[in-house]
Design a protein around this motif. Structure first.
Motif, short mmCIF file in Angstrom:
data_model
loop_
_atom_site.label_atom_id
_atom_site.label_comp_id
_atom_site.label_asym_id
_atom_site.label_seq_id
_atom_site.Cartn_x
_atom_site.Cartn_y
_atom_site.Cartn_z
N GLU A 149 0.80 -1.23 0.00
CA GLU A 149 0.00 0.00 0.00
C GLU A 149 0.83 1.28 0.00
N VAL A 150 2.10 1.19 0.40
CA VAL A 150 2.89 2.41 0.57
C VAL A 150 4.16 2.40 -0.28
N ILE A 151 5.01 1.40 -0.08
CA ILE A 151 6.35 1.42 -0.70
C ILE A 151 6.27 1.39 -2.22
N LEU A 152 5.55 0.42 -2.77
CA LEU A 152 5.49 0.30 -4.23
C LEU A 152 4.86 1.53 -4.88
N PRO A 153 3.70 2.04 -4.40
CA PRO A 153 3.16 3.26 -5.01
C PRO A 153 4.09 4.47 -4.85
N LEU A 154 4.76 4.59 -3.70
CA LEU A 154 5.66 5.73 -3.49
C LEU A 154 6.85 5.67 -4.43
N ALA A 155 7.45 4.49 -4.58
CA ALA A 155 8.62 4.35 -5.47
C ALA A 155 8.25 4.64 -6.92
N ILE A 156 7.13 4.10 -7.36
CA ILE A 156 6.72 4.29 -8.76
C ILE A 156 6.39 5.76 -9.02
N ARG A 157 5.69 6.39 -8.09
CA ARG A 157 5.36 7.82 -8.27
C ARG A 157 6.62 8.68 -8.26
N THR A 158 7.55 8.39 -7.35
CA THR A 158 8.80 9.15 -7.30
C THR A 158 9.58 9.01 -8.59
N PHE A 159 9.61 7.81 -9.13
CA PHE A 159 10.38 7.54 -10.36
C PHE A 159 9.70 8.15 -11.58
N ILE A 160 8.42 7.87 -11.76
CA ILE A 160 7.72 8.26 -13.00
C ILE A 160 7.34 9.73 -12.99
N THR A 161 6.70 10.19 -11.92
CA THR A 161 6.15 11.54 -11.90
C THR A 161 7.22 12.61 -11.74
N PHE A 162 8.26 12.31 -10.93
CA PHE A 162 9.27 13.32 -10.62
C PHE A 162 10.66 13.00 -11.19
N SER A 163 10.80 11.88 -11.88
CA SER A 163 12.09 11.48 -12.47
C SER A 163 13.20 11.39 -11.42
#
Length: 671
Positions: free
Chosen positions: A536-550
């Motif tokens: 619920e936290v780690i995977l969505p946070l990592a993907i958002r940090t990588f994709i949305t903010f590069s």
């Protein structure tokens, strides 16, 4: 509207509404006193002499690395054509500049105008040794730095300056300067600047870019927007280091070139930033300090005024301490003499104040006693387990950003009691009053929040329902060392935190859980809690940090540490567990946790496979095919063993492996 472009007008109105809500982190301080000299000097440093004189100022920045540096410059005179070409944003805009020539130098950075280059450059190249002295305070070049002790009022000065002169800028952009969060805070400007920094838009389709190149592309988009001929005020508050915590890159790389329309205002405890001579913030004068401690209309005799002067000296003349003293005297029926006696009677707690961040607290024990007086007042008003006190204690573990009051109160309520005994009658009473608990909880939360604001322990935010805490208070809250506070913060953030609204606090929880860098692991979770956290936290946070903010490397490091934590938990599951009954019955074989809890062990293994697959897919985007190939094979092995070869997740992982194998073969062919 007359041209019929209604959509443009609507878009501009939405942008204005958003800016009004997010431009400033704090409301304007109505009790701001003094600092007239500092405000005037900041204005002169940023805007320079705008009277039309043609005299030029020059300064030099010496780079602290082997990177190539830039020569920049402009003068205050310009042609009529250039002035007509400039867009005016207010009375404070500098009008017209000569064309800027940017040159690269191996040794220094300096401002250089075209005329200076043509007429005054000495023979033989280079500049005289007189020009290579350390930089003094720079006037009229659009960058200013304010330094001083913690709690002396640096943020208040920058905030007052921004409110006074914001009409001269299109927008004020406030960036928190803590080294772990500064790059993310900088990239958060994308919404205000309407810049897209996603990986898809920062990557050249014809060429595979490394992670460093993708991150630099995202930063350059923000920097390019700030280098347009539009005046912005970028405020970097509480700059912690000249280097980014994640990759040790210079913070200077984030900033636009000096001398443009954008101005940069920095506050820091560092003695020097980017080799610029900062404006050193001094203490308030005796008259200003006295006015800050006498917020109410009370009139004191001369003897009490002398006591106030004593308190002023003991508190180190810090603005934070003076404001708290003034709040206590205005809120409580107490005179300065009794307050001083109360503070002196408060025993000092045995806490270790180590590190640079606690330097101001180590040399000012009177300020610590003042904090304890406030906690005593809260406990007296709301009982020994005051919600207000617990909210302060748990605030130390949140990120250096605005904290939602509801989330803060939830974390405060999760702090365990020292001697927790739940009797039968108490359980019955709780069941009978459960219908009233939510309204009472909300009321007590509001009262605690109001109390923190009234005593200047916390600071209100421009966001409704959010609150700020001074870093000195947060440091003391962490060092005060109450058992279970960090765990309570993690539980609250994981259960109620929103990825889009509270990402900074989710990162703060991750720092406590996984021990980034050389940090110890502060909070340990049970396996069931860890599985929920990953999904619920780690995977969505990592993907958002990588994709949305590069932000590629922080996301990958988070997933790497998450993998390590899952592997440690898995190792504990396959370790034999000895129980008392097993020892007494010698013919019974010793079992493992995996045998005792097979479903939980399978969930743990599948969670690890999901994290491995996610890492492989992200590594593919940065051209690290060999590492990704190894990770996806491990994920396939786990899923095949548990789910079978025909399971959709196993098939999906095999497709990722095929893509990685093909790309890896192409790389090996070209090399």
């Amino acid at each position: 509207m007359r041209l019929g472009r209604r959509s443009v007008v609507e878009q501009m109105m939405k942008w204005r509404e958003k800016v009004e809500k997010e431009e400033f982190p704090f409301p304007r301080n109505e009790n701001f006193v003094g600092r007239k000299k500092e405000l005037s000097e900041l204005e002169f440093i940023l805007f320079g002499d705008i009277s039309g004189e043609t005299e030029r100022d020059y300064f030099e920045l010496k780079a602290r690395s082997k990177r190539k540096n830039l020569m920049i410059g402009w003068s205050k005179s310009s042609s009529v054509e250039e002035r007509l070409g400039k867009r005016q944003w207010g009375s404070g805009s500098r009008k017209g500049k000569e064309p800027v020539i940017w040159k690269e130098s191996e040794k220094e950075i300096e401002m250089q105008s075209t005329e200076r280059q043509q007429n005054q450059r000495p023979k033989g190249g280079g500049w005289t040794s007189r020009r290579k002295k350390s930089a003094k305070i720079v006037y009229g070049k659009g960058i200013a730095c304010v330094t001083g002790d913690s709690g002396i009022g640096k943020t208040e000065l920058l905030l007052e300056f921004a409110y006074r002169y914001h009409q001269r800028y299109k927008m004020v952009l406030w960036v928190g300067g803590e080294s772990r969060y500064i790059r993310q805070n900088y990239l958060n400007l994308r919404s205000l600047l309407e810049v897209d920094v996603r990986v898809e838009n920062c990557t050249d389709k014809s060429k595979m870019k490394s992670f460093d190149e993708q991150e630099e592309a995202a930063i350059s988009r923000i920097r390019k927007e700030l280098m347009r001929n539009i005046p912005f005020l970028v405020v970097i508050d509480s700059l912690e280091s000249e280097k980014d915590w994640w990759d040790q890159k210079l913070i200077m790389d984030l900033l636009p070139r000096f001398g443009g329309e954008t101005h940069i205002l920095i506050s820091t405890r560092l003695p020097r930033v980017m080799n610029l001579e900062p404006l050193k913030l001094s203490y308030l004068s005796a008259v200003e300090a006295m006015s800050l401690m006498q917020l109410s209309a009370k009139e004191y005799p001369i003897a009490e005024i002398d006591v106030l002067r004593t308190i002023e000296e003991k508190v180190g003349r810090l603005t934070l301490g003076l404001a708290i003293v003034g709040a206590i005297l205005s809120e409580l029926p107490i005179n300065p003499s009794r307050l001083l006696d109360t503070i002196n009677r408060i025993p000092l707690r045995d806490i270790s104040l180590s590190g640079r961040e606690a330097h101001s607290l180590r040399k000012n024990t009177f300020l610590l006693q003042l904090f304890e007086v406030c906690f005593s007042v809260f406990d007296h008003a709301d009982g020994p387990r005051s919600l207000a006190t617990r909210m302060v204690l748990v605030s130390g573990w949140f990120a250096p950003a605005a904290i939602p009051v509801s989330l803060l109160a939830l974390a405060a309520r999760k702090i365990p009691e020292k001697h927790k005994r739940t009797c039968f009658w108490r359980k019955v009473l709780r069941s009978l009053t459960c219908g009233f608990s939510s309204s009472y909880s909300k009321r007590s939360e509001t009262e605690a929040y109001s109390m923190l604001l009234r005593f200047n322990i916390a600071r209100s935010s421009t966001k409704d329902g959010y609150v700020h805490f001074n870093e000195l208070i947060k440091v003391y809250a962490r060092k005060r060392g109450l058992t279970g506070v960090a765990h309570a913060m993690v539980q609250a953030v994981v259960s109620r935190g929103s990825l889009s609204l509270h990402s900074e606090h989710i990162w703060a929880a991750c720092f406590l859980l996984f021990g980034f860098g050389n940090d110890p692991i502060v909070v340990e979770l049970r396996v069931s809690e860890l599985l929920y956290l990953v999904k619920e936290v780690i995977l969505p946070l990592a993907i958002r940090t990588f994709i949305t903010f590069s932000r590629c490397r922080p996301a990958l490091e988070l997933l790497q540490l998450c993998t390590n934590a899952l592997e440690v938990a898995d190792q504990a599951f396959v370790t034999p567990v000895e129980k008392w009954l097993d020892k007494s019955l010698c013919w019974r074989p010793i079992k493992t946790n995996a045998q005792l809890n097979p479903c939980l062990w399978q969930d743990l293994a599948l969670s690890r496979a999901t994290v491995l697959e996610t890492r492989a897919k992200l590594l593919l985007r940065g051209g690290q095919f060999d590492i990704g190939d190894d990770l996806i094979r491990k994920a396939i092995f786990i899923r095949t063993s548990i789910c079978g070869e025909d399971h959709p997740d196993t098939v999906s992982a095999r497709e990722t492996l095929s893509k990685l194998t093909r790309l890896l073969a192409n790389v090996q062919t070209h090399t």
